[in-house]
Design an enzyme around this catalytic site. Structure first.
Site, PDB file in Angstrom:
ATOM      1  N   ARG A   1       0.833  -1.196   0.000  1.00 28.02           N
ATOM      2  CA  ARG A   1       0.000   0.000   0.000  1.00 28.02           C
ATOM      3  C   ARG A   1       0.876   1.258   0.000  1.00 28.02           C
ATOM      4  NH1 ARG A   1      -3.704   2.470   4.162  1.00 28.02           N
ATOM      5  NH2 ARG A   1      -5.261   3.594   2.919  1.00 28.02           N
TER       6      ARG A   1
ATOM      7  N   HIS B   1      -5.193  -6.686  -2.711  1.00 29.82           N
ATOM      8  CA  HIS B   1      -6.127  -6.805  -1.587  1.00 29.82           C
ATOM      9  C   HIS B   1      -6.325  -8.271  -1.182  1.00 29.82           C
ATOM     10  CE1 HIS B   1      -8.007  -2.534  -2.303  1.00 29.82           C
ATOM     11  NE2 HIS B   1      -6.762  -2.495  -1.891  1.00 29.82           N
TER      12      HIS B   1
ATOM     13  N   HIS C   1       0.671   4.193  -2.811  1.00 26.70           N
ATOM     14  CA  HIS C   1       0.428   5.597  -2.447  1.00 26.70           C
ATOM     15  C   HIS C   1       1.604   6.482  -2.845  1.00 26.70           C
ATOM     16  CE1 HIS C   1      -3.115   5.248   0.598  1.00 26.70           C
ATOM     17  NE2 HIS C   1      -3.234   4.372  -0.371  1.00 26.70           N
TER      18      HIS C   1
ATOM     19  N   ASN D   1      -3.616   8.586   3.873  1.00 20.36           N
ATOM     20  CA  ASN D   1      -2.336   8.085   4.425  1.00 20.36           C
ATOM     21  C   ASN D   1      -2.554   7.311   5.701  1.00 20.36           C
ATOM     22  OD1 ASN D   1      -1.868   9.101   7.174  1.00 20.36           O
ATOM     23  ND2 ASN D   1      -2.124  11.040   6.216  1.00 20.36           N
TER      24      ASN D   1
HETATM   25  C1  HEM Z   1      -8.892   1.887  -6.815  1.00 17.90           C
HETATM   26  C2  HEM Z   1      -7.793   1.700  -6.166  1.00 17.90           C
HETATM   27  C3  HEM Z   1      -7.693   1.385  -4.697  1.00 17.90           C
HETATM   28  C4  HEM Z   1      -8.528   1.721  -3.666  1.00 17.90           C
HETATM   29  C5  HEM Z   1      -9.809   2.526  -3.733  1.00 17.90           C
HETATM   30  C6  HEM Z   1      -7.965   1.147  -2.463  1.00 17.90           C
HETATM   31  C7  HEM Z   1      -8.502   1.296  -1.200  1.00 17.90           C
HETATM   32  C8  HEM Z   1      -8.005   0.718  -0.065  1.00 17.90           C
HETATM   33  C9  HEM Z   1      -8.545   0.895   1.259  1.00 17.90           C
HETATM   34  C10 HEM Z   1      -9.714   1.783   1.628  1.00 17.90           C
HETATM   35  C11 HEM Z   1      -7.815   0.129   2.108  1.00 17.90           C
HETATM   36  C12 HEM Z   1      -7.990  -0.025   3.622  1.00 17.90           C
HETATM   37  C13 HEM Z   1      -6.971   0.817   4.350  1.00 17.90           C
HETATM   38  C14 HEM Z   1      -7.081   0.713   5.840  1.00 17.90           C
HETATM   39  O1  HEM Z   1      -8.163   0.548   6.376  1.00 17.90           O
HETATM   40  O2  HEM Z   1      -6.033   0.822   6.516  1.00 17.90           O
HETATM   41  C15 HEM Z   1      -6.792  -0.517   1.339  1.00 17.90           C
HETATM   42  C16 HEM Z   1      -5.854  -1.370   1.849  1.00 17.90           C
HETATM   43  C17 HEM Z   1      -4.852  -1.935   1.103  1.00 17.90           C
HETATM   44  N1  HEM Z   1      -4.561  -1.652  -0.220  1.00 17.90           N
HETATM   45 FE1  HEM Z   1      -5.720  -0.668  -1.509  1.00 17.90          FE
HETATM   46  N2  HEM Z   1      -6.825   0.474  -2.791  1.00 17.90           N
HETATM   47  C18 HEM Z   1      -6.621   0.597  -4.126  1.00 17.90           C
HETATM   48  C19 HEM Z   1      -5.559   0.097  -4.850  1.00 17.90           C
HETATM   49  C20 HEM Z   1      -4.509  -0.589  -4.303  1.00 17.90           C
HETATM   50  C21 HEM Z   1      -3.305  -0.952  -5.020  1.00 17.90           C
HETATM   51  C22 HEM Z   1      -3.019  -0.599  -6.482  1.00 17.90           C
HETATM   52  C23 HEM Z   1      -2.524  -1.632  -4.151  1.00 17.90           C
HETATM   53  C24 HEM Z   1      -1.151  -2.211  -4.346  1.00 17.90           C
HETATM   54  C25 HEM Z   1      -0.697  -2.657  -5.486  1.00 17.90           C
HETATM   55  C26 HEM Z   1      -3.246  -1.709  -2.897  1.00 17.90           C
HETATM   56  C27 HEM Z   1      -2.817  -2.389  -1.780  1.00 17.90           C
HETATM   57  C28 HEM Z   1      -3.478  -2.402  -0.570  1.00 17.90           C
HETATM   58  C29 HEM Z   1      -3.079  -3.242   0.544  1.00 17.90           C
HETATM   59  C30 HEM Z   1      -1.983  -4.294   0.530  1.00 17.90           C
HETATM   60  C31 HEM Z   1      -3.931  -2.929   1.609  1.00 17.90           C
HETATM   61  C32 HEM Z   1      -3.868  -3.478   3.042  1.00 17.90           C
HETATM   62  C33 HEM Z   1      -3.031  -2.499   3.852  1.00 17.90           C
HETATM   63  C34 HEM Z   1      -2.706  -2.924   5.269  1.00 17.90           C
HETATM   64  O3  HEM Z   1      -3.038  -4.036   5.691  1.00 17.90           O
HETATM   65  O4  HEM Z   1      -2.076  -2.111   5.971  1.00 17.90           O
HETATM   66  N3  HEM Z   1      -4.431  -1.055  -3.028  1.00 17.90           N
HETATM   67  N4  HEM Z   1      -6.921  -0.143   0.011  1.00 17.90           N
HETATM   68  C1  LIG Z   2       1.267   9.222  10.161  1.00 18.09           C
HETATM   69  C2  LIG Z   2       0.482  10.465   9.933  1.00 18.09           C
HETATM   70  O1  LIG Z   2       1.035  11.531   9.780  1.00 18.09           O
HETATM   71  N1  LIG Z   2      -0.847  10.311   9.905  1.00 18.09           N
HETATM   72  C3  LIG Z   2      -1.752  11.416   9.614  1.00 18.09           C
HETATM   73  C4  LIG Z   2      -2.639  11.047   8.424  1.00 18.09           C
HETATM   74  O2  LIG Z   2      -3.681  11.977   8.213  1.00 18.09           O
HETATM   75  C5  LIG Z   2      -4.521  12.187   9.331  1.00 18.09           C
HETATM   76  C6  LIG Z   2      -5.706  13.044   8.906  1.00 18.09           C
HETATM   77  O3  LIG Z   2      -5.350  14.134   8.114  1.00 18.09           O
HETATM   78  C7  LIG Z   2      -3.679  12.778  10.488  1.00 18.09           C
HETATM   79  O4  LIG Z   2      -4.486  13.024  11.624  1.00 18.09           O
HETATM   80  C8  LIG Z   2      -2.583  11.768  10.848  1.00 18.09           C
HETATM   81  O5  LIG Z   2      -1.738  12.271  11.863  1.00 18.09           O
END
Ligand code: HEM
Ligand SMILES: CC(=O)N[C@H]1CO[C@H](CO)[C@@H](O)[C@@H]1O
Ligand SMILES: *[C@@H]1O[C@H](CO)[C@@H](O)[C@H](O)[C@H]1NC(C)=O
Ligand SMILES: *[C@@H]1O[C@H](CO)[C@@H](O)[C@H](O)[C@H]1NC(C)=O
Length: 319
Positions: A59, A187, A63, A91
């Site tokens: 992720r 995902h 980003h 972020n």
């Molecule tokens: C339309 C594109 C995408 C959307 C809307 C999206 C949205 C999200 C959201 C909302 C989460 C949950 C974050 C959280 O709750 O901490 C997430 C997690 C994640 N995303 Fe995506 N994502 C997208 C594309 C991608 C791409 C291109 C990758 C990598 C190649 C990716 C890899 C991941 C991974 C691995 C997680 C899990 C993160 C963790 O466990 O810390 N995503 N994504």
């Molecule tokens: C790690 C970090 O800087 N997190 C920030 C991500 O964005 C939120 C909302 O704008 C901040 O409150 C966090 O501190």
């Protein structure tokens, strides 16, 4: 004379990354021969402690590349006078910063000011994917670190967007719809916090009912998951949660996608065919994922003399 010319062209070949200012395989073979090994070792150690780092790094890489290109702008810490990308909404839950910092610390000890933080993110992500059961691909290096990190530039697609609308963000980075579908296969690992999908669990779009495209057993399960703890979260792939495999595509075909965008991949006319192929062909997923990652890793990179090689990944050298 000929010997001299051979030597000269050999030298040119060695220096070619600088001369042509582009990414190349094993860019650090002369300037820091053990660079890739050092990164891999750190990732191995961290993965042994916590196998969910693969998700964090994937992720982070996404980003980073989608905001100002893959230039490590996501790593910059805010200062009292200037806030950075890290402070932007999406972020929030990006994780894995300490892995990059540890790799940087060891790389600075081995070859000071040679290896960019942007390349560390790229290599660490590659290594962590392989450790989780995904493809182990060759990825070019030679990225330089950016000099700007601005929270107002963070404009990533959101989980409630349609496939078509999210694709606009990918298209803007010259990525194809198929590549988006394949990259969302990331995902297959990691978590989503409830705030990103809880609108699907009850009174979806004012209907008084859950999102009809979510399997009702999953609605019940996620409702439970989201009722406990202070910042509840759940696995994006509800079956093989920590394994990098193609199970994500099988789950969304069973209406078991957690994020709305994930679920829509299985039904949208532009993506459902590919989803069905990926669901039944793990090898195709592995191969396509590797190429899409290499392509994502090339988005708007800085090369040659652009940018800098940060000494510490969380701060610009001038800071
Ligand atoms: C339309 C594109 C995408 C959307 C809307 C999206 C949205 C999200 C959201 C909302 C989460 C949950 C974050 C959280 O709750 O901490 C997430 C997690 C994640 N995303 Fe995506 N994502 C997208 C594309 C991608 C791409 C291109 C990758 C990598 C190649 C990716 C890899 C991941 C991974 C691995 C997680 C899990 C993160 C963790 O466990 O810390 N995503 N994504
Ligand atoms: C790690 C970090 O800087 N997190 C920030 C991500 O964005 C939120 C909302 O704008 C901040 O409150 C966090 O501190
Ligand atoms: C979980 O994944 C395995 C391996 O792909 C599969 O055999 C099994 O049917 C899946 N189970 C569910 C409940 O989806
Ligand atoms: C950036 O912040 C993190 C945690 O907030 C910290 O561990 C790291 O040392 C900081 N890096 C720099 C260069 O200030």
């Amino acid at each position: 004379m000929t010997k001299m010319m051979i030597l000269m062209s050999f030298l040119l070949l060695l220096l070619s990354p600088c001369v042509f200012a582009q990414l190349s395989i094993n860019f650090y073979r002369v300037s820091c021969p053990n660079a890739e090994q050092i990164v891999k070792q750190v990732v191995r150690e961290e993965f042994a402690k916590d196998s969910s780092i693969t998700a964090g790094l994937l992720r982070m890489h996404f980003h980073d590349c989608f905001v100002r290109g893959c230039d490590a702008s996501i790593l910059i810490n805010s200062t009292s006078s200037k806030s950075s990308e890290k402070t932007a909404g999406p972020n929030l839950t990006v994780r894995g910063y300490e892995i990059i910092d540890e790799a940087k610390r060891r790389l600075e000890a081995a070859c000071p000011s040679k290896v960019s933080c942007a390349d560390i993110i790229t290599l660490a992500t590659r290594d962590s994917v392989a450790l989780a059961g995904g493809p182990n691909y060759v990825v070019p290096t030679g990225r330089r670190d950016g000099l700007v990190s601005n929270p107002n530039e963070v404009n990533l697609p959101g989980p409630g967007q349609s496939v078509t609308s999210a694709f606009q963000s990918f298209k803007a980075k010259k990525m194809t719809l198929n590549e988006m579908v394949v990259l969302l296969g990331a995902h297959t690992v990691g978590f989503a916090h409830c705030g990103f999908f809880s609108n699907r669990l009850s009174n979806f779009q004012g209907t008084g009912k859950p999102d009809p495209t979510m399997d009702s057993a999953l609605v019940t399960k996620l409702t439970q998951d989201c009722a406990s703890g202070s910042n509840p979260k759940t696995f994006l792939d509800q079956n093989t949660s920590n394994v990098f495999d193609n199970e994500f595509y099988r789950q969304i075909r069973l209406n078991r996608g957690v994020l709305k965008i994930d679920q829509e991949l299985a039904s949208d006319a532009t993506s459902s065919g590919l989803v069905s192929n990926l669901a039944s062909n793990p090898f195709q997923f592995s191969q396509s994922f590797a190429s899409a990652m290499v392509k994502m890793g090339r988005i708007e990179v800085l090369v040659g003399k652009a940018g800098e090689i940060r000494k510490s990944c969380g701060a610009f050298n001038s800071a």
